[in-house]
Design a protein around this motif. Structure first.
Motif, mmCIF file in Angstrom:
data_model
loop_
_atom_site.group_PDB
_atom_site.id
_atom_site.type_symbol
_atom_site.label_atom_id
_atom_site.label_comp_id
_atom_site.label_asym_id
_atom_site.label_seq_id
_atom_site.Cartn_x
_atom_site.Cartn_y
_atom_site.Cartn_z
ATOM 1 N N GLU A 37 -24.209 28.386 81.408
ATOM 2 C CA GLU A 37 -22.825 28.320 80.949
ATOM 3 C C GLU A 37 -21.936 27.736 82.057
ATOM 4 O OE1 GLU A 37 -22.038 28.658 78.032
ATOM 5 O OE2 GLU A 37 -23.485 30.008 77.110
ATOM 6 N N PRO A 38 -20.880 26.998 81.706
ATOM 7 C CA PRO A 38 -20.394 26.773 80.340
ATOM 8 C C PRO A 38 -21.023 25.572 79.642
ATOM 9 C CG PRO A 38 -18.853 25.836 81.886
ATOM 10 C CD PRO A 38 -19.944 26.452 82.722
ATOM 11 N N SER A 39 -21.960 24.880 80.351
ATOM 12 C CA SER A 39 -22.566 23.678 79.765
ATOM 13 C C SER A 39 -23.212 23.974 78.417
ATOM 14 C CB SER A 39 -23.615 23.107 80.718
ATOM 15 O OG SER A 39 -23.082 22.845 81.986
ATOM 16 N N ARG A 40 -23.920 25.108 78.349
ATOM 17 C CA ARG A 40 -24.684 25.411 77.145
ATOM 18 C C ARG A 40 -23.787 25.498 75.908
ATOM 19 N NH1 ARG A 40 -26.725 29.095 73.762
ATOM 20 N NH2 ARG A 40 -28.957 29.016 73.331
ATOM 21 N N THR A 41 -22.742 26.296 75.993
ATOM 22 C CA THR A 41 -21.846 26.481 74.843
ATOM 23 C C THR A 41 -21.133 25.184 74.485
ATOM 24 O OG1 THR A 41 -21.507 28.826 75.312
ATOM 25 C CG2 THR A 41 -19.809 27.718 74.022
ATOM 26 N N ARG A 42 -20.723 24.436 75.466
ATOM 27 C CA ARG A 42 -19.980 23.195 75.200
ATOM 28 C C ARG A 42 -20.883 22.154 74.539
ATOM 29 N NH1 ARG A 42 -16.840 21.202 80.233
ATOM 30 N NH2 ARG A 42 -15.206 20.601 78.769
ATOM 31 N N LEU A 43 -22.131 22.060 74.982
ATOM 32 C CA LEU A 43 -23.069 21.136 74.347
ATOM 33 C C LEU A 43 -23.383 21.589 72.917
ATOM 34 C CD1 LEU A 43 -25.534 20.523 77.329
ATOM 35 C CD2 LEU A 43 -23.936 18.855 76.357
ATOM 36 N N GLN A 44 -23.515 22.909 72.744
ATOM 37 C CA GLN A 44 -23.802 23.456 71.419
ATOM 38 C C GLN A 44 -22.658 23.160 70.448
ATOM 39 O OE1 GLN A 44 -24.066 27.817 71.154
ATOM 40 N NE2 GLN A 44 -25.971 27.543 70.012
ATOM 41 N N GLN A 45 -21.434 23.343 70.901
ATOM 42 C CA GLN A 45 -20.273 23.092 70.044
ATOM 43 C C GLN A 45 -20.168 21.624 69.644
ATOM 44 O OE1 GLN A 45 -17.132 24.702 72.495
ATOM 45 N NE2 GLN A 45 -17.327 26.769 71.640
ATOM 46 N N ALA A 46 -20.672 20.746 70.504
ATOM 47 C CA ALA A 46 -20.645 19.307 70.202
ATOM 48 C C ALA A 46 -21.860 18.865 69.393
ATOM 49 C CB ALA A 46 -20.569 18.503 71.497
ATOM 50 N N GLY A 47 -22.792 19.804 69.179
ATOM 51 C CA GLY A 47 -23.985 19.494 68.383
ATOM 52 C C GLY A 47 -25.049 18.724 69.124
ATOM 53 N N ILE A 48 -25.032 18.772 70.462
ATOM 54 C CA ILE A 48 -26.024 18.005 71.230
ATOM 55 C C ILE A 48 -26.818 18.885 72.201
ATOM 56 C CG2 ILE A 48 -24.862 15.779 71.012
ATOM 57 C CD1 ILE A 48 -23.704 16.203 73.811
ATOM 58 N N LEU A 49 -26.788 20.196 72.002
ATOM 59 C CA LEU A 49 -27.610 21.082 72.832
ATOM 60 C C LEU A 49 -29.076 20.894 72.456
ATOM 61 C CD1 LEU A 49 -27.652 23.489 74.913
ATOM 62 C CD2 LEU A 49 -27.735 24.987 72.915
ATOM 63 N N PRO A 50 -29.962 20.626 73.427
ATOM 64 C CA PRO A 50 -31.385 20.489 73.103
ATOM 65 C C PRO A 50 -31.908 21.743 72.399
ATOM 66 C CG PRO A 50 -30.960 19.796 75.364
ATOM 67 C CD PRO A 50 -29.694 20.418 74.870
ATOM 68 N N GLU A 51 -32.715 21.553 71.378
ATOM 69 C CA GLU A 51 -33.258 22.690 70.623
ATOM 70 C C GLU A 51 -34.169 23.542 71.494
ATOM 71 O OE1 GLU A 51 -35.154 21.495 67.040
ATOM 72 O OE2 GLU A 51 -33.368 20.513 66.208
ATOM 73 N N THR A 52 -34.909 22.886 72.385
ATOM 74 C CA THR A 52 -35.852 23.577 73.262
ATOM 75 C C THR A 52 -35.722 23.026 74.671
ATOM 76 O OG1 THR A 52 -37.384 23.694 71.389
ATOM 77 C CG2 THR A 52 -38.275 24.243 73.556
ATOM 78 N N TYR A 53 -35.788 23.904 75.666
ATOM 79 C CA TYR A 53 -35.733 23.446 77.045
ATOM 80 C C TYR A 53 -37.066 22.805 77.422
ATOM 81 C CZ TYR A 53 -31.488 26.270 77.605
ATOM 82 O OH TYR A 53 -30.222 26.799 77.488
ATOM 83 N N GLY A 54 -36.994 21.784 78.253
ATOM 84 C CA GLY A 54 -38.193 21.088 78.689
ATOM 85 C C GLY A 54 -38.030 19.589 78.527
ATOM 86 N N TRP A 55 -39.105 18.863 78.812
ATOM 87 C CA TRP A 55 -39.091 17.400 78.774
ATOM 88 C C TRP A 55 -40.031 16.922 77.673
ATOM 89 C CZ3 TRP A 55 -35.066 16.942 81.602
ATOM 90 C CH2 TRP A 55 -34.889 17.736 82.745
ATOM 91 N N PHE A 56 -39.545 16.037 76.816
ATOM 92 C CA PHE A 56 -40.281 15.626 75.625
ATOM 93 C C PHE A 56 -40.276 14.102 75.508
ATOM 94 C CE2 PHE A 56 -38.314 19.749 74.969
ATOM 95 C CZ PHE A 56 -39.422 20.543 74.663
ATOM 96 N N PRO A 57 -41.344 13.448 75.944
ATOM 97 C CA PRO A 57 -41.401 11.980 75.917
ATOM 98 C C PRO A 57 -41.176 11.383 74.530
ATOM 99 C CG PRO A 57 -43.197 12.876 77.231
ATOM 100 C CD PRO A 57 -42.547 14.043 76.570
ATOM 101 N N ASP A 58 -41.462 12.158 73.464
ATOM 102 C CA ASP A 58 -41.271 11.602 72.121
ATOM 103 C C ASP A 58 -39.790 11.406 71.780
ATOM 104 O OD1 ASP A 58 -40.792 14.327 72.001
ATOM 105 O OD2 ASP A 58 -41.791 14.622 70.074
ATOM 106 N N LYS A 59 -38.899 11.972 72.594
ATOM 107 C CA LYS A 59 -37.461 11.727 72.402
ATOM 108 C C LYS A 59 -37.071 10.313 72.855
ATOM 109 C CE LYS A 59 -35.578 16.450 72.968
ATOM 110 N NZ LYS A 59 -34.588 17.252 73.739
ATOM 111 N N ILE A 60 -37.920 9.701 73.651
ATOM 112 C CA ILE A 60 -37.617 8.391 74.233
ATOM 113 C C ILE A 60 -38.187 7.304 73.336
ATOM 114 C CG2 ILE A 60 -37.719 6.986 76.311
ATOM 115 C CD1 ILE A 60 -36.330 9.748 76.599
ATOM 116 N N THR A 61 -37.300 6.604 72.644
ATOM 117 C CA THR A 61 -37.703 5.564 71.694
ATOM 118 C C THR A 61 -37.045 4.234 72.053
ATOM 119 O OG1 THR A 61 -35.911 6.272 70.219
ATOM 120 C CG2 THR A 61 -38.104 7.204 69.813
ATOM 121 N N SER A 62 -37.639 3.155 71.600
ATOM 122 C CA SER A 62 -37.206 1.818 72.000
ATOM 123 C C SER A 62 -35.829 1.439 71.469
ATOM 124 C CB SER A 62 -38.234 0.783 71.545
ATOM 125 O OG SER A 62 -38.429 0.867 70.140
ATOM 126 N N ASP A 63 -35.288 2.199 70.519
ATOM 127 C CA ASP A 63 -33.964 1.868 69.979
ATOM 128 C C ASP A 63 -32.820 2.458 70.809
ATOM 129 O OD1 ASP A 63 -34.627 4.447 69.264
ATOM 130 O OD2 ASP A 63 -33.695 4.351 67.278
#
Length: 451
Positions: A37-63
């Motif tokens: 906090e306060p990053s967590r709540t602010r990201l959540q309110q904006a709808g961009i809080l990661p669903e799960t903590y960690g690193w996920f290469p499948d989030k990285i796409t060519s677009d």
């Protein structure tokens, strides 16, 4: 629609930049292995809080239009590796800020101390005078929802940090902004973990000054001997404007600026803050604000969060909180509070939290830093020391380093809290200084002592 992915989105500036891009209408995603906090709540309110903590290469796409890489990420971060494999542009946040502001007048505020306060002062005055501007500042400021704003404004005010840019770029952030106008407030050894040689650290600021374009301006605090030397030796043809503390007087615990129209009351105080105020005034004048406008707006400025922040006060006592952690910041803050209220007892508490402050080899730099305090207290968390793989210093070592034979040491936040709750705060100020949180110590019972 532009699409950007943040690697290490939870950082103070990183999450604010993410929110600023959402505000611009960009599509933003991000990842992190921990978000507080306060990053967590602010990201959540904006709808961009990661669903799960960690690193996920499948989030990285060519677009994706780009990756914004935080300093918290490692060089072998799986998302970063995937982005490099796909050839997606990777920006540090300083590089991205420059990318977004190439057509603006870029004002950079740099220095080992004071840069957040100066930047905050400038932002307050410009907003109060209805000037259109963008900004990047390192702390939350009253009247501003975000620490970052990117729009079509013709000017941007940037707090220029000397810390390293990213895992891919081991140079100071402030080089990337390519300033038009530069202010340097002070040079005092900090970031011992990445600048173990003081000459190398000082040289970063000299190099920065030398980058000032001929049609730009360099303003610097000549009260700081190292800044004065660097400023005078800067190899530039641009305008140079040195400054000292703005003239002021203290009357009954209140600071008044001395102006050509008489005494002007302000909320902030201390020699260091009066230097910061004058530096901010120089920048505002360079941007077209008149002295009269500056003085009109500065009266309502209460400072940035955790910068000599008044938490609670009664007639003869007050509780202040400050971000001070480096020796120069610590000494300036303790001295300022004591000078403002010389008749009051001052209990000063410092949490050693950063790599530099917890390092035994760096400790001698704290000599006399708490000299102005009537009661000097140091808190350090053994867990934080262990995480940084450093030696836990004992009380005698700290007393010697601070040159305070009467220094009190606490290594448990509950014991520190008990000590603070048992103190008599009659005609007394309490000053809490840390870039941490005293291991999440609850301040509410302490604040109640001042009601």
């Amino acid at each position: 629609m532009k699409r950007y992915h943040f690697i290490a989105i939870g950082g103070a500036v990183m999450h604010n930049l993410a929110l600023a891009l959402v505000e611009k209408g960009y599509q933003v995603t991000g990842s992190d292995d921990e978000i507080y906090e306060p990053s967590r709540t602010r990201l959540q309110q904006a709808g961009i809080l990661p669903e799960t903590y960690g690193w996920f290469p499948d989030k990285i796409t060519s677009d994706l239009d780009g990756i914004i890489l935080g300093m918290h990420a490692r060089i072998d971060n799986p998302e970063l590796v995937k982005a490099q494999e796909l050839g997606i542009p990777v920006y540090s946040f300083p590089e991205f800020i420059y990318n977004q502001s190439q057509d603006k007048k870029r004002v950079v505020i740099a220095g080992s101390h004071g840069k957040t306060s100066i930047t905050s002062t400038i932002l307050h005055v410009l907003k109060d005078q209805n000037v259109d501007f963008d900004y990047l500042v390192g702390a939350q400021i009253e009247g501003f929802d975000l620490m970052v704003k990117l729009s079509d404004a013709p000017v941007i005010i940037i707090e220029g940090d000397e810390y390293l840019t990213s895992p891919l770029d081991r140079t100071p952030k402030f080089f990337h902004y390519k300033h038009d106008i530069l202010l340097v407030s002070g040079i005092a050894w900090d970031h011992f973990n990445v600048f173990p040689d003081f000459d190398d650290y000082k040289n970063q600021f000299s190099q920065l000054m030398d980058l000032t374009p001929k049609d730009g301006e360099l303003t610097y605090c000549e009260a700081d001997p190292l800044v004065k030397i660097a400023g005078e030796n800067a190899k530039i043809s641009a305008k140079k404007t040195p400054y000292l503390a703005h003239p002021a007087v203290i009357q009954d615990g209140k600071t008044f600026l001395e102006t050509n129209k008489g005494l002007l009351p302000i909320h902030i105080f201390g020699e260091h803050n009066l230097q910061n105020l004058q530096g901010a005034m120089n920048i505002c004048l360079a941007l077209g604000i008149s002295e009269e406008q500056f003085y009109q707006s500065i009266q309502s400025f209460k400072g940035a969060a955790k910068r000599q922040e008044l938490l609670v006060a009664r007639g003869d006592a007050a509780l202040y909180r400050d971000f001070a952690h480096a020796p120069s910041k610590l000494k300036a803050t303790v001295s300022a509070v004591k000078a403002q209220f010389p008749e009051r007892k001052l209990i000063a508490v410092q949490e050693l939290h950063t790599y530099s402050s917890l390092n035994k080899a760096f400790l001698p730099n704290y000599a006399d830093a708490m000299e102005a305090a009537d009661v000097a207290v140091v808190y350090l968390d053994p867990h934080a020391v262990a995480l940084k793989k450093l030696e836990l210093m004992d009380e005698e070592t700290l007393r010697s380093g601070f040159k305070r034979p009467d220094l009190k040491l606490f290594t448990d936040s509950s014991s520190l809290k008990e000590f603070l709750l048992t103190q008599d705060y009659g005609n007394t100020n309490l000053l809490l200084m840390s870039s941490g949180s005293y291991d999440n110590m609850d301040l509410e019972p302490i604040k109640a002592k001042f009601n």
